[in-house]
Design a protein around this motif. Structure first.
Motif, PDB file in Angstrom:
ATOM      1  N   ILE A 194       5.202  -0.579   8.552  1.00  0.00           N
ATOM      2  CA  ILE A 194       4.305   0.567   8.350  1.00  0.00           C
ATOM      3  C   ILE A 194       5.143   1.828   8.476  1.00  0.00           C
ATOM      4  N   GLU A 195       5.026   2.717   7.464  1.00  0.00           N
ATOM      5  CA  GLU A 195       5.837   3.929   7.453  1.00  0.00           C
ATOM      6  C   GLU A 195       4.992   5.122   7.028  1.00  0.00           C
ATOM      7  N   GLY A 196       5.074   6.203   7.781  1.00  0.00           N
ATOM      8  CA  GLY A 196       4.370   7.445   7.454  1.00  0.00           C
ATOM      9  C   GLY A 196       4.738   8.508   8.471  1.00  0.00           C
ATOM     10  N   ASP A 204       7.851  -2.072   1.678  1.00  0.00           N
ATOM     11  CA  ASP A 204       7.017  -1.631   2.795  1.00  0.00           C
ATOM     12  C   ASP A 204       5.628  -2.267   2.739  1.00  0.00           C
ATOM     13  N   GLY A 205       5.110  -2.613   3.901  1.00  0.00           N
ATOM     14  CA  GLY A 205       3.735  -3.093   3.968  1.00  0.00           C
ATOM     15  C   GLY A 205       2.770  -1.961   3.641  1.00  0.00           C
ATOM     16  N   ILE A 206       2.889  -0.851   4.384  1.00  0.00           N
ATOM     17  CA  ILE A 206       2.073   0.339   4.157  1.00  0.00           C
ATOM     18  C   ILE A 206       3.001   1.542   4.235  1.00  0.00           C
ATOM     19  N   HIS A 207       2.959   2.403   3.198  1.00  0.00           N
ATOM     20  CA  HIS A 207       3.874   3.546   3.133  1.00  0.00           C
ATOM     21  C   HIS A 207       3.119   4.801   2.689  1.00  0.00           C
ATOM     22  N   ALA A 208       3.248   5.867   3.490  1.00  0.00           N
ATOM     23  CA  ALA A 208       2.719   7.189   3.118  1.00  0.00           C
ATOM     24  C   ALA A 208       3.866   8.185   3.227  1.00  0.00           C
ATOM     25  N   GLU A 209       4.098   8.958   2.176  1.00  0.00           N
ATOM     26  CA  GLU A 209       5.145   9.982   2.209  1.00  0.00           C
ATOM     27  C   GLU A 209       4.786  11.097   3.182  1.00  0.00           C
ATOM     28  N   VAL A 220       0.880  -1.177   0.000  1.00  0.00           N
ATOM     29  CA  VAL A 220       0.000   0.000   0.000  1.00  0.00           C
ATOM     30  C   VAL A 220       0.913   1.221   0.000  1.00  0.00           C
ATOM     31  N   HIS A 221       0.765   2.109  -1.003  1.00  0.00           N
ATOM     32  CA  HIS A 221       1.710   3.225  -1.142  1.00  0.00           C
ATOM     33  C   HIS A 221       1.010   4.489  -1.643  1.00  0.00           C
ATOM     34  N   SER A 222       1.331   5.615  -0.999  1.00  0.00           N
ATOM     35  CA  SER A 222       0.906   6.912  -1.511  1.00  0.00           C
ATOM     36  C   SER A 222       2.069   7.885  -1.462  1.00  0.00           C
ATOM     37  N   GLY A 223       2.164   8.710  -2.504  1.00  0.00           N
ATOM     38  CA  GLY A 223       3.148   9.781  -2.532  1.00  0.00           C
ATOM     39  C   GLY A 223       2.807  10.881  -1.546  1.00  0.00           C
ATOM     40  N   GLN A 224       1.583  10.845  -1.000  1.00  0.00           N
ATOM     41  CA  GLN A 224       1.184  11.798   0.033  1.00  0.00           C
ATOM     42  C   GLN A 224       0.494  11.087   1.194  1.00  0.00           C
ATOM     43  N   ASN A 225      -0.822  10.830   1.099  1.00  0.00           N
ATOM     44  CA  ASN A 225      -1.599  10.401   2.261  1.00  0.00           C
ATOM     45  C   ASN A 225      -2.255   9.036   2.100  1.00  0.00           C
ATOM     46  N   VAL A 226      -2.240   8.265   3.192  1.00  0.00           N
ATOM     47  CA  VAL A 226      -2.960   6.996   3.261  1.00  0.00           C
ATOM     48  C   VAL A 226      -3.898   7.058   4.456  1.00  0.00           C
ATOM     49  N   GLN A 227      -5.153   6.668   4.227  1.00  0.00           N
ATOM     50  CA  GLN A 227      -6.133   6.550   5.309  1.00  0.00           C
ATOM     51  C   GLN A 227      -6.799   5.190   5.193  1.00  0.00           C
ATOM     52  N   ILE A 228      -6.736   4.419   6.278  1.00  0.00           N
ATOM     53  CA  ILE A 228      -7.356   3.096   6.321  1.00  0.00           C
ATOM     54  C   ILE A 228      -8.434   3.121   7.385  1.00  0.00           C
ATOM     55  N   ASP A 229      -9.677   2.882   6.956  1.00  0.00           N
ATOM     56  CA  ASP A 229     -10.825   2.832   7.856  1.00  0.00           C
ATOM     57  C   ASP A 229     -11.377   1.412   7.854  1.00  0.00           C
TER      58      ASP A 229
END
Length: 156
Positions: free
Chosen positions: A153-155, A129-134, A109-118
């Motif tokens: 998880i990185e953000g 990376d498992g989950i990456h948000a810049e 899961v990758h975003s160059g800006q924002n990740v939101q998981i609900d």
């Protein structure tokens, strides 16, 4: 499955085998376009590139996703500079529920800006990376099982 301005899919069963990206929207010129919206449905995607990629926003509302990228081997490097992410957006990536089984060479899961998981249930095997948000990473519930990764998880 490619759309310039957008890709929107509601319900259905899809099996995609691709030598490039599985699902993508390509418009980078207009900020209100270049998005992918998936609601419910079942998606089995095996791709040599990204499984699902959006230029501006990737939004997923429930569904079942079995994603394999980069030849299905999180340890095998793809050819050249090919991006092999599972879910990728350059701006916003929003997940509202769903079931995810991902085996990716690059970030799951990758975003160059924002990740939101609900919510949602994730089983992730990745070579990166498992989950990456810049920028911003927000997780509001769900179950995340990262079985293999370089960074979990990185953000910010």
């Amino acid at each position: 499955m490619v759309g310039k301005d957008s890709v929107s899919v509601k319900d259905g069963e899809f099996t995609i085998v691709s030598g490039g990206d599985g699902i993508k929207s390509t418009n980078i010129e207009e900020t209100d376009k270049g998005y992918v919206l998936l609601e419910n449905g079942s998606f089995r995607i095996t791709s040599d590139g990204d499984a699902i990629q959006a230029e501006t926003m990737l939004r997923i509302n429930d569904g079942i996703y079995e994603l394999v990228t980069g030849s299905g081997d999180s340890n095998k490097e793809p050819d050249g500079d090919t991006s092999t992410k599972g879910l990728k957006s350059y701006v916003d990536l929003i997940i509202a529920g769903g079931e995810y089984a991902m085996d990716t060479y690059d970030d799951a899961v990758h975003s160059g800006q924002n990740v939101q998981i609900d919510g949602g249930n994730f089983v992730i095997i990745t070579g990166d990376d498992g989950i990456h948000a810049e920028e911003n990473l927000v997780i509001n519930g769900g179950e995340i099982d990262i079985q293999q990764s370089y960074e979990g998880i990185e953000g910010f």
